[in-house]
Design a protein around this motif. Structure first.
Motif, PDB file in Angstrom:
ATOM      1  N   PRO A 163      -3.091  -3.676   4.799  1.00 54.30           N
ATOM      2  CA  PRO A 163      -2.463  -4.881   4.241  1.00 54.30           C
ATOM      3  C   PRO A 163      -0.975  -5.027   4.587  1.00 54.30           C
ATOM      4  CG  PRO A 163      -2.634  -3.202   2.539  1.00 54.30           C
ATOM      5  CD  PRO A 163      -3.261  -2.617   3.772  1.00 54.30           C
ATOM      6  N   GLY A 189       1.651  -2.213   4.965  1.00 56.90           N
ATOM      7  CA  GLY A 189       2.654  -1.216   4.546  1.00 56.90           C
ATOM      8  C   GLY A 189       3.532  -0.724   5.698  1.00 56.90           C
ATOM      9  N   TRP A 190       2.944  -0.467   6.856  1.00 54.18           N
ATOM     10  CA  TRP A 190       3.731   0.006   8.006  1.00 54.18           C
ATOM     11  C   TRP A 190       4.561  -1.142   8.568  1.00 54.18           C
ATOM     12  CZ3 TRP A 190       1.651   4.300  11.710  1.00 54.18           C
ATOM     13  CH2 TRP A 190       1.185   5.383  10.948  1.00 54.18           C
ATOM     14  N   SER A 250       0.849  -1.194   0.000  1.00 57.89           N
ATOM     15  CA  SER A 250       0.000   0.000   0.000  1.00 57.89           C
ATOM     16  C   SER A 250       0.886   1.246   0.000  1.00 57.89           C
ATOM     17  CB  SER A 250      -0.870   0.023   1.267  1.00 57.89           C
ATOM     18  OG  SER A 250      -0.037   0.075   2.418  1.00 57.89           O
ATOM     19  N   ASP A 310      -2.280   2.718  12.870  1.00 57.75           N
ATOM     20  CA  ASP A 310      -2.882   3.443  11.740  1.00 57.75           C
ATOM     21  C   ASP A 310      -4.361   3.070  11.624  1.00 57.75           C
ATOM     22  OD1 ASP A 310      -2.951   5.076   9.477  1.00 57.75           O
ATOM     23  OD2 ASP A 310      -2.195   3.530   8.118  1.00 57.75           O
ATOM     24  N   MET A 311      -5.001   2.775  12.774  1.00 56.65           N
ATOM     25  CA  MET A 311      -6.419   2.383  12.744  1.00 56.65           C
ATOM     26  C   MET A 311      -7.280   3.602  12.411  1.00 56.65           C
ATOM     27  SD  MET A 311      -6.945  -0.287  15.900  1.00 56.65           S
ATOM     28  CE  MET A 311      -6.290   0.683  17.238  1.00 56.65           C
ATOM     29  N   VAL A 312      -8.301   3.372  11.604  1.00 56.01           N
ATOM     30  CA  VAL A 312      -9.219   4.459  11.285  1.00 56.01           C
ATOM     31  C   VAL A 312     -10.224   4.549  12.426  1.00 56.01           C
ATOM     32  CG1 VAL A 312     -10.846   5.359   9.578  1.00 56.01           C
ATOM     33  CG2 VAL A 312      -8.907   3.951   8.841  1.00 56.01           C
ATOM     34  N   ASP A 359      -8.713  -7.354  17.903  1.00 57.96           N
ATOM     35  CA  ASP A 359      -9.088  -5.940  17.978  1.00 57.96           C
ATOM     36  C   ASP A 359      -7.907  -5.152  18.565  1.00 57.96           C
ATOM     37  OD1 ASP A 359     -10.058  -3.456  18.575  1.00 57.96           O
ATOM     38  OD2 ASP A 359     -11.880  -4.155  19.582  1.00 57.96           O
ATOM     39  N   GLY A 360      -7.470  -4.148  17.839  1.00 56.70           N
ATOM     40  CA  GLY A 360      -6.315  -3.356  18.276  1.00 56.70           C
ATOM     41  C   GLY A 360      -6.543  -2.614  19.586  1.00 56.70           C
ATOM     42  N   PHE A 361      -7.802  -2.437  19.968  1.00 57.98           N
ATOM     43  CA  PHE A 361      -8.062  -1.711  21.222  1.00 57.98           C
ATOM     44  C   PHE A 361      -7.975  -2.615  22.450  1.00 57.98           C
ATOM     45  CE2 PHE A 361      -9.592   1.427  18.260  1.00 57.98           C
ATOM     46  CZ  PHE A 361      -9.171   2.608  18.854  1.00 57.98           C
ATOM     47  N   THR A 399       2.574   2.922   3.214  1.00 58.16           N
ATOM     48  CA  THR A 399       3.907   2.568   3.729  1.00 58.16           C
ATOM     49  C   THR A 399       4.796   3.823   3.787  1.00 58.16           C
ATOM     50  OG1 THR A 399       5.658   0.910   3.515  1.00 58.16           O
ATOM     51  CG2 THR A 399       5.022   2.019   1.483  1.00 58.16           C
TER      52      THR A 399
HETATM   53  C1  LIG Z   1      -5.555   2.695   6.947  1.00 60.71           C
HETATM   54  S1  LIG Z   1      -5.603   0.970   7.151  1.00 60.71           S
HETATM   55  C2  LIG Z   1      -3.955   0.598   7.646  1.00 60.71           C
HETATM   56  C3  LIG Z   1      -2.975   0.598   6.501  1.00 60.71           C
HETATM   57  C4  LIG Z   1      -1.605   0.128   6.929  1.00 60.71           C
HETATM   58  N1  LIG Z   1      -0.976   1.064   7.850  1.00 60.71           N
HETATM   59  C5  LIG Z   1      -0.689  -0.085   5.759  1.00 60.71           C
HETATM   60  O1  LIG Z   1       0.307   0.640   5.632  1.00 60.71           O
HETATM   61  O2  LIG Z   1      -0.932  -0.994   4.947  1.00 60.71           O
HETATM   62  C6  LIG Z   1      -6.496   0.804   8.617  1.00 60.71           C
HETATM   63  C7  LIG Z   1      -6.604  -0.625   9.115  1.00 60.71           C
HETATM   64  O3  LIG Z   1      -7.076  -0.565  10.465  1.00 60.71           O
HETATM   65  C8  LIG Z   1      -7.841  -1.709  10.681  1.00 60.71           C
HETATM   66  N2  LIG Z   1      -8.642  -1.482  11.892  1.00 60.71           N
HETATM   67  C9  LIG Z   1      -9.585  -0.537  12.110  1.00 60.71           C
HETATM   68  N3  LIG Z   1     -10.096  -0.686  13.369  1.00 60.71           N
HETATM   69  C10 LIG Z   1      -9.410  -1.712  13.930  1.00 60.71           C
HETATM   70  C11 LIG Z   1      -9.473  -2.347  15.205  1.00 60.71           C
HETATM   71  N4  LIG Z   1     -10.302  -1.912  16.149  1.00 60.71           N
HETATM   72  N5  LIG Z   1      -8.630  -3.366  15.452  1.00 60.71           N
HETATM   73  C12 LIG Z   1      -7.759  -3.807  14.509  1.00 60.71           C
HETATM   74  N6  LIG Z   1      -7.681  -3.236  13.281  1.00 60.71           N
HETATM   75  C13 LIG Z   1      -8.501  -2.224  12.998  1.00 60.71           C
HETATM   76  C14 LIG Z   1      -8.623  -1.905   9.408  1.00 60.71           C
HETATM   77  O4  LIG Z   1      -9.013  -3.257   9.283  1.00 60.71           O
HETATM   78  C15 LIG Z   1      -7.607  -1.469   8.357  1.00 60.71           C
HETATM   79  O5  LIG Z   1      -6.955  -2.591   7.812  1.00 60.71           O
END
Ligand SMILES: C[S@@+](CC[C@H](N)C(=O)[O-])C[C@H]1O[C@@H](n2cnc3c(N)ncnc32)[C@H](O)[C@@H]1O
Length: 357
Positions: free
Chosen positions: A224, A226-227, A188, A278-280, A262-264, A191
């Motif tokens: 996917p 990138g980070w 992505s 980088d979670m939205v 879940d990231g939280f 990155t």
């Molecule tokens: C902007 S993308 C990240 C792109 C990534 N940094 C990269 O470089 O490829 C946001 C990601 O956050 C994940 N996400 C959103 N809320 C989340 C949560 N509560 N726990 C885990 N992942 C979450 C989404 O599934 C999505 O894949």
């Protein structure tokens, strides 16, 4: 060289002029200065006129680069030349620079980062060498360590703003835009946000200490990948947390463990050197999460992205700062927090939080 009432020239992504103005007013006020600016929507820059009569380098010192979030560069303007004659644009610019006794380590020819301004780039490519030769011949260029960067900002081919930035306290790229290589395995474009954050939010010493093989990291919202790839390419082992899939090219580094969670609520099995995120999500929620991780010692440092789809972006950033400060207050340790609207960021900013040296 001390004139009164210098203006600041702030470059930004088109559409973020309001944020630059709110921030300039805030930082000037904090520094005991006052000024005003007028927004030209989508111009990609802001001119902020200071009322205080201070030498240019004192203005820069009071408004250090690391405090700014929304501009890509902050320049102190020292002169402006209008009505450049098409048959000889070199002389009036050279005269203005020499009159002010400027000695510069490097000179950058710049425009706003907009489609209209891009039309100027072929003019600048052919014009720049003439002026550079004249600067060389007349002793404007200096090899002295610490000599400032001279910025020549063209809104059109007939007028130029002349400004300076300190060599060691400004963005290190023309127009504040780093040109970064996209890694071959990157799934992505995002990155490049993390690659840029390493360069623009951290010192060389911080990078050397924390981005090396054998260290441990996690990436919340990793898909996917990138980070995660940026960390793995530097030899770190990474827990990639996301319910979505991680690209094979990232898993093939052999340094990544994908965990669907879940990231939280996910917690690492041991203390980590890094957590990136980088979670939205709502920025205040992300800020609280980062503050909790760092304050509890779950990770030593973090780079995280704050999505800013709202109107009052500057206010939201200030709110996130307060949330982080609140979480870190009881640690009794000094922390550095640097935030920036990176070139690769869109409606978002990226921040670094880590131990003070
Ligand atoms: C902007 S993308 C990240 C792109 C990534 N940094 C990269 O470089 O490829 C946001 C990601 O956050 C994940 N996400 C959103 N809320 C989340 C949560 N509560 N726990 C885990 N992942 C979450 C989404 O599934 C999505 O894949």
């Amino acid at each position: 060289m001390s004139t009164s009432g210098h203006a600041l020239l702030l470059y930004c992504r088109a559409g973020f002029e309001n944020e630059c103005l709110a921030e300039a007013s805030h930082l000037a006020h904090q520094a005991g200065l006052s000024g005003h600016g007028r927004i030209q929507p989508d111009a990609g820059f802001l001119r902020f006129q200071l009322q205080d009569a201070l030498p240019w380098d004192e203005v820069a010192r009071r408004l250090p680069w690391q405090d700014w979030v929304f501009p890509r560069q902050r320049i102190v303007l020292v002169a402006r030349v209008d009505h450049l004659p098409a048959e000889d644009r070199v002389k009036p610019i050279l005269d203005a620079v020499k009159q002010r006794g400027i000695k510069a380590g490097r000179v950058w020819f710049e425009t706003a980062d907009t489609n209209e301004a891009k039309e100027l780039s072929s003019f600048l490519r052919s014009f720049a060498p003439h002026l550079e030769r004249a600067f060389d011949k007349t002793g404007v260029m200096s090899k002295k360590p610490g000599a400032p960067t001279l910025h020549l900002f063209f809104e059109d081919s007939g007028s130029v703003e002349i400004g300076l930035s300190p060599a060691d306290d400004a963005a290190d790229w023309p127009m504040g835009i780093p040109r970064l290589r996209m890694p071959r395995a990157a799934p992505s474009r995002s990155t490049l946000k993390l690659a840029e954050a390493f360069l623009s939010l951290m010192t060389e010493r911080e990078r050397e200490a924390s981005l090396r093989p054998g260290l441990r990291a996690c990436d919340l919202g990793a898909a996917p990948g990138g980070w995660t790839l940026q960390l793995a390419e530097r030899g770190l082992r990474v827990y990639a947390i996301d319910n979505g899939p991680i690209a094979d090219s990232v898993l093939e580094t052999g340094l990544v463990e994908h965990i669907r969670a879940d990231g939280f609520t996910w917690r690492p099995p041991h203390k980590l050197d890094w957590m990136v995120c980088d979670m939205v999500e709502q920025p205040a929620r992300v800020a609280a999460l980062i503050g909790d991780w760092v304050a509890s010692g779950r990770c030593r440092r973090s780079i995280f992205n704050l999505k800013l789809p709202m109107k009052k972006r500057f206010d939201e950033v200030q709110r996130c700062r307060e949330i982080l400060a609140g979480r870190l207050a009881d640690t009794g340790q000094p922390w550095v927090l640097r935030m920036r609207h990176l070139y690769h960021d869109r409606e978002e900013i990226t921040a670094y939080l880590g131990p003070a040296a």
